[in-house]
Motif scaffolding. Sequence first.
Motif, PDB file in Angstrom:
ATOM      1  N   SER A 240      -8.630   0.211   1.850  1.00 32.00           N
ATOM      2  CA  SER A 240     -10.306   0.261   1.210  1.00 32.00           C
ATOM      3  C   SER A 240      -9.860  -0.212   0.632  1.00 32.00           C
ATOM      4  O   SER A 240      -8.819  -0.623  -0.096  1.00 32.00           O
ATOM      5  CB  SER A 240     -10.106   1.690   0.868  1.00 32.00           C
ATOM      6  OG  SER A 240     -10.789   2.171   2.162  1.00 32.00           O
ATOM      7  N   SER A 241     -10.808  -1.691   0.212  1.00 28.74           N
ATOM      8  CA  SER A 241     -11.143  -2.335  -1.104  1.00 28.74           C
ATOM      9  C   SER A 241     -10.167  -1.613  -2.302  1.00 28.74           C
ATOM     10  O   SER A 241     -11.600   0.167  -2.894  1.00 28.74           O
ATOM     11  CB  SER A 241     -11.776  -3.499  -0.841  1.00 28.74           C
ATOM     12  OG  SER A 241     -12.102  -3.659  -2.604  1.00 28.74           O
ATOM     13  N   TRP A 242     -10.224  -1.803  -3.364  1.00 28.56           N
ATOM     14  CA  TRP A 242     -10.083  -1.111  -5.282  1.00 28.56           C
ATOM     15  C   TRP A 242     -11.042  -0.999  -5.439  1.00 28.56           C
ATOM     16  O   TRP A 242     -11.447  -1.070  -6.618  1.00 28.56           O
ATOM     17  CB  TRP A 242      -9.137  -1.460  -5.108  1.00 28.56           C
ATOM     18  CG  TRP A 242      -7.618  -1.040  -4.790  1.00 28.56           C
ATOM     19  CD1 TRP A 242      -7.240  -1.259  -3.932  1.00 28.56           C
ATOM     20  CD2 TRP A 242      -6.794   0.290  -5.490  1.00 28.56           C
ATOM     21  NE1 TRP A 242      -5.938  -0.637  -3.486  1.00 28.56           N
ATOM     22  CE2 TRP A 242      -6.135   1.014  -4.958  1.00 28.56           C
ATOM     23  CE3 TRP A 242      -7.484   1.360  -6.780  1.00 28.56           C
ATOM     24  CZ2 TRP A 242      -5.442   2.070  -4.819  1.00 28.56           C
ATOM     25  CZ3 TRP A 242      -6.742   2.288  -7.255  1.00 28.56           C
ATOM     26  CH2 TRP A 242      -5.436   2.717  -5.761  1.00 28.56           C
ATOM     27  N   ASP A 243     -12.219  -2.653  -5.028  1.00 31.07           N
ATOM     28  CA  ASP A 243     -13.823  -2.987  -6.000  1.00 31.07           C
ATOM     29  C   ASP A 243     -14.315  -1.429  -5.559  1.00 31.07           C
ATOM     30  O   ASP A 243     -14.551  -1.378  -3.734  1.00 31.07           O
ATOM     31  CB  ASP A 243     -13.761  -4.308  -5.191  1.00 31.07           C
ATOM     32  CG  ASP A 243     -15.327  -4.525  -6.017  1.00 31.07           C
ATOM     33  OD1 ASP A 243     -16.084  -4.704  -5.299  1.00 31.07           O
ATOM     34  OD2 ASP A 243     -14.729  -4.652  -7.070  1.00 31.07           O
ATOM     35  N   HIS A 303      -1.545   3.622   5.663  1.00 33.23           N
ATOM     36  CA  HIS A 303      -1.146   2.913   4.314  1.00 33.23           C
ATOM     37  C   HIS A 303      -2.429   2.986   4.933  1.00 33.23           C
ATOM     38  O   HIS A 303      -3.480   1.932   4.583  1.00 33.23           O
ATOM     39  CB  HIS A 303      -0.468   1.614   4.351  1.00 33.23           C
ATOM     40  CG  HIS A 303      -1.313   0.492   3.644  1.00 33.23           C
ATOM     41  ND1 HIS A 303      -1.404   1.104   2.129  1.00 33.23           N
ATOM     42  CD2 HIS A 303      -1.162  -0.423   3.121  1.00 33.23           C
ATOM     43  CE1 HIS A 303      -1.597  -0.065   1.414  1.00 33.23           C
ATOM     44  NE2 HIS A 303      -1.605  -0.711   2.070  1.00 33.23           N
ATOM     45  N   THR A 304      -3.683   4.045   5.282  1.00 38.41           N
ATOM     46  CA  THR A 304      -5.515   3.566   4.920  1.00 38.41           C
ATOM     47  C   THR A 304      -6.711   4.789   4.337  1.00 38.41           C
ATOM     48  O   THR A 304      -5.429   5.674   3.135  1.00 38.41           O
ATOM     49  CB  THR A 304      -5.262   4.808   6.560  1.00 38.41           C
ATOM     50  OG1 THR A 304      -5.019   6.352   6.811  1.00 38.41           O
ATOM     51  CG2 THR A 304      -4.815   4.583   7.522  1.00 38.41           C
ATOM     52  N   GLY A 305      -6.930   3.558   4.193  1.00 42.38           N
ATOM     53  CA  GLY A 305      -7.656   4.675   2.578  1.00 42.38           C
ATOM     54  C   GLY A 305      -7.945   3.950   1.084  1.00 42.38           C
ATOM     55  O   GLY A 305      -7.278   2.869   1.577  1.00 42.38           O
ATOM     56  N   LEU A 306      -7.744   4.657   0.113  1.00 43.03           N
ATOM     57  CA  LEU A 306      -7.386   3.997  -0.709  1.00 43.03           C
ATOM     58  C   LEU A 306      -6.092   4.122  -1.006  1.00 43.03           C
ATOM     59  O   LEU A 306      -5.582   4.672  -1.880  1.00 43.03           O
ATOM     60  CB  LEU A 306      -8.335   4.555  -2.338  1.00 43.03           C
ATOM     61  CG  LEU A 306      -8.541   3.199  -3.368  1.00 43.03           C
ATOM     62  CD1 LEU A 306      -8.801   2.160  -3.223  1.00 43.03           C
ATOM     63  CD2 LEU A 306      -9.410   4.145  -4.601  1.00 43.03           C
ATOM     64  N   SER A 307      -5.325   2.574  -0.727  1.00 47.96           N
ATOM     65  CA  SER A 307      -3.953   3.174  -1.451  1.00 47.96           C
ATOM     66  C   SER A 307      -2.991   2.094  -0.961  1.00 47.96           C
ATOM     67  O   SER A 307      -3.201   0.684  -0.626  1.00 47.96           O
ATOM     68  CB  SER A 307      -3.881   3.218   0.283  1.00 47.96           C
ATOM     69  OG  SER A 307      -1.580   3.322   0.571  1.00 47.96           O
ATOM     70  N   ASN A 308      -2.745   1.808  -2.455  1.00 48.09           N
ATOM     71  CA  ASN A 308      -2.180   0.695  -2.448  1.00 48.09           C
ATOM     72  C   ASN A 308      -1.106   0.277  -2.089  1.00 48.09           C
ATOM     73  O   ASN A 308      -0.196  -1.411  -2.020  1.00 48.09           O
ATOM     74  CB  ASN A 308      -1.950   0.436  -4.269  1.00 48.09           C
ATOM     75  CG  ASN A 308      -0.451   1.414  -4.894  1.00 48.09           C
ATOM     76  OD1 ASN A 308      -0.088   2.377  -4.067  1.00 48.09           O
ATOM     77  ND2 ASN A 308      -0.387   1.467  -5.931  1.00 48.09           N
ATOM     78  N   CYS A 309       0.259   1.055  -0.838  1.00 51.71           N
ATOM     79  CA  CYS A 309       1.389   0.949  -0.262  1.00 51.71           C
ATOM     80  C   CYS A 309       1.117   1.421   0.299  1.00 51.71           C
ATOM     81  O   CYS A 309       1.142   2.669   0.044  1.00 51.71           O
ATOM     82  CB  CYS A 309       2.128   0.191  -1.461  1.00 51.71           C
ATOM     83  SG  CYS A 309       3.156   1.800  -1.968  1.00 51.71           S
TER      84      CYS A 309
END
Length: 356
Positions: A240-243, A303-309
Motif C-alpha cells: 500500500s501507498s504511504w499517502d 511485503h503486503t499492506g503498509l510495509s516499507n520492506c
Amino acid sequence: MNISTVPKDFIINAPVEIRGNVISNFLLHGLSIKNDTDETIVIKNITFGLYTADVLVKQIGYQGKALENALKDFAEKCTWLGEGFGAKLFLGKEGFFTPSHFAKTVTLAPNEETGIFNEYFTIVYDTAIDKLLVNISYTTADEIFTQEWQLEITEYHNKNQYIFPLKGTICTCGNFNSLLDHRQHYSMEFAIDMAQYNSEQKLAFKEDMKEEDYIVYGKDILAIADGEIVDCYHSFFMTSSWDWEERRPYMEKYGLAAQCGNYVVIKHANDEYSFYGHLIKDSLTVKKGDKVKQGEVIGKVGHTGLSNCPHLHFQLMDGPDFLSSKGLPCSFINIKDVTGSNIGFIEEDNIIVHAE
C-alpha cells in the motif's frame, strides 16, 4: 466536568530493573476533559501524580503558558481523532473525542472539550510505579474546583509460554521502546517488526532490490503457541501507498488488509491473541476455524499492506480485533541475544535475537 481516559481501566507498565533501580515506562493514549456543566470553566492546571504503594514519587503538570500551548496544539492537530480508521488505530475506538467541540484555549464553554493525546511517562525509582492520578483544577463562577481520575499501572505477565514466530537470527525493531513507532497505536503498543540481515549485517545490500532479494522474504512464520485461527486474510495483492489519499480507496474496499496486508490472528489459551501481518499473497496454510500447534507453519513473510520492506509484523493482544484490542507485551522462551544469553521480553529497539 467529565474526565475519561484511554485506556479507561489500567495501563500496562514495562518496567526494567537496572542497578537496583526500576525504570517504569508507560503511556496514556488519551485524556478527555469535557465541560458538561451549564457554566463556562477555565482549566488552571493538569497534573499527573505517579505513585508506588501510595507514595507519591513524582508530579508532572501543565500550567500557565505550557497548558495554553498544549491545549491549543491539541485542538489544532488532533481533529482527525474523532471518527474513522485513524481514531480506531490510535485510540481503539471512535467517538472518544469530538473534534467539532474542541476549545482552542483553556476556557471551555458548555459542551466544549479539550484533552491530551499520547502522554509518555518514564520514571526511575526504587520500585515500579503502580498508580497514575490525574488531577485537574479549574474555575467557574470565580470558584476553584478540582477533579481526579485514577488509573492502575500494572506489569503484565503472559498467561502462556510462547516461541518466537521466526527461526534463525532476526533483527527486531519498532518495539515499545521506540516512542513514535508502533507504540503510539492502541493495539500495537508492544508490536515488533522482524526482518533479517545478510552476512554483512545489511538489510538492503544492493540497488533496486526486489522482494525476493531480502533475506527474510518467504521465510516460514510459526504459530507461537497452540490455538485456533479466528481471523485471516490471504488474497491482498500489493504494497500500500504511504499517502493516505492514495491508500483510502483500498482501505474502503479491503479494510484492514490494506493496512496489514495478508494476516493471521490466533486465539490462544487464557484469552491472549497473536497477530501476524504483511504475509505473501496466498501463502497462508491455515483458514478460519483451523486448530494449530505451537511451531506449525501458518504462512510466509511478505511485503503486503503498509510495509516499507519485507518483514513480519507481530503483536499480542487481549482480543481478536486488531483495532479495538489492547496490546500486550509478549515474552518468548526460545530466544538469545548476540552474546548467547537467554532473553524473554525484547526490551530494546533495534536488537538482534536468535531463535532455535
